[in-house]
Design a protein around this motif. Structure first.
Motif: not given
Length: 255
Positions: A139-161
């Motif tokens: 089978g095939s599984i796709v998980n939805i991550a985020s570009m926030s797993g690669t970069i740190v979003n400027r101005g967003l305080l979300q270290a946990h996310y």
């Protein structure tokens, strides 16, 4: 040479977080590609609504209420999916949450809840789905991550996310390597800023304008623009893709 097929006809999919946002768009897109779809999310009217959309396409749907932090509930969801729709061979894990707080003030409960849903929830979902797929022959599984797993979003305080989404990317790679010899592919998609209900609220309009200004394509993605990448990774057209993190961000991570 025959072109590879992007169709999913005759297959059975389970989508978590299917009642809204990206998960909902992908669930409907999978149905439009020919698969029957079980929709898993917290109880609410959105589940029945997305299943009605799916059935209007001409395939079968099954609404399943539950919580991705409940291992027994996920196992039961897979069992019900297979009873209602057939052997499970596709899955998209989209359930997740986001919030913000300065790291020095963040409570342990806030940190833990994001990780419980975004990381443990994805692991438990993959585990339940793969147990069926390994028996079914693949089978095939796709998980939805985020570009926030690669970069740190400027101005967003979300270290946990950010940390949770980086975990989803590496978890997906790790599972891909565990199961690659037994016919189960695992990939992730990392969306950039996307016009989900959370990002279209009037109170975040100024923030959204900054998101759009910082994105090379000059706008946020629509949820429908995540459907093609998901269907591709699920389909036979991606038969040699496993352990991939497909970044769909309008060029954001290039700058």
């Amino acid at each position: 040479m025959a072109l590879p097929s992007f169709r999913l006809d005759g297959r059975t999919a389970l989508v978590t977080g299917a009642a809204s946002g990206i998960g909902r768009a992908i669930a409907v897109g999978i149905a439009e590609s020919g698969a029957n779809v079980a929709c898993f999310d917290l109880p609410g009217p959105g589940l029945d609504e997305v299943c009605a959309e799916i059935e209007a396409v001409g395939v079968k749907a099954s609404p399943i209420a539950g919580d991705v932090t409940d291992a027994a509930g996920l196992s039961a969801a897979v069992t019900r999916t297979q009873a209602d729709l057939g052997a499970l061979d596709l899955a998209v894990n989209s359930a997740g949450i986001a919030n913000a707080a300065p790291a020095e003030e963040m409570t342990l409960d806030q940190w833990q809840r994001v990780f419980d849903i975004n990381v443990t929830g994805v692991f438990l979902s993959c585990q339940a789905e793969a147990k069926a797929m390994l028996v079914n022959g693949g089978g095939s599984i796709v998980n939805i991550a985020s570009m926030s797993g690669t970069i740190v979003n400027r101005g967003l305080l979300q270290a946990h996310y950010n940390a949770s989404k980086a975990s989803v990317v590496h978890l997906s790679r790790s599972l891909a390597m565990e199961w690659c010899g037994r016919g189960v592919r695992v990939n992730s998609i990392s969306p950039g800023y996307t016009a989900t209900p959370m990002n279209t609220r009037p109170e975040v309009a100024d923030q959204v304008r900054q998101f759009e200004a910082d994105t090379p394509l000059g706008r946020m993605a629509t949820v429908d623009e995540l459907v093609g990448p998901a269907v591709f990774l699920l389909s036979d057209a991606a038969s040699f893709c496993t352990g991939v993190d497909l970044i769909v961000d309008g060029g954001f991570t290039c700058w």
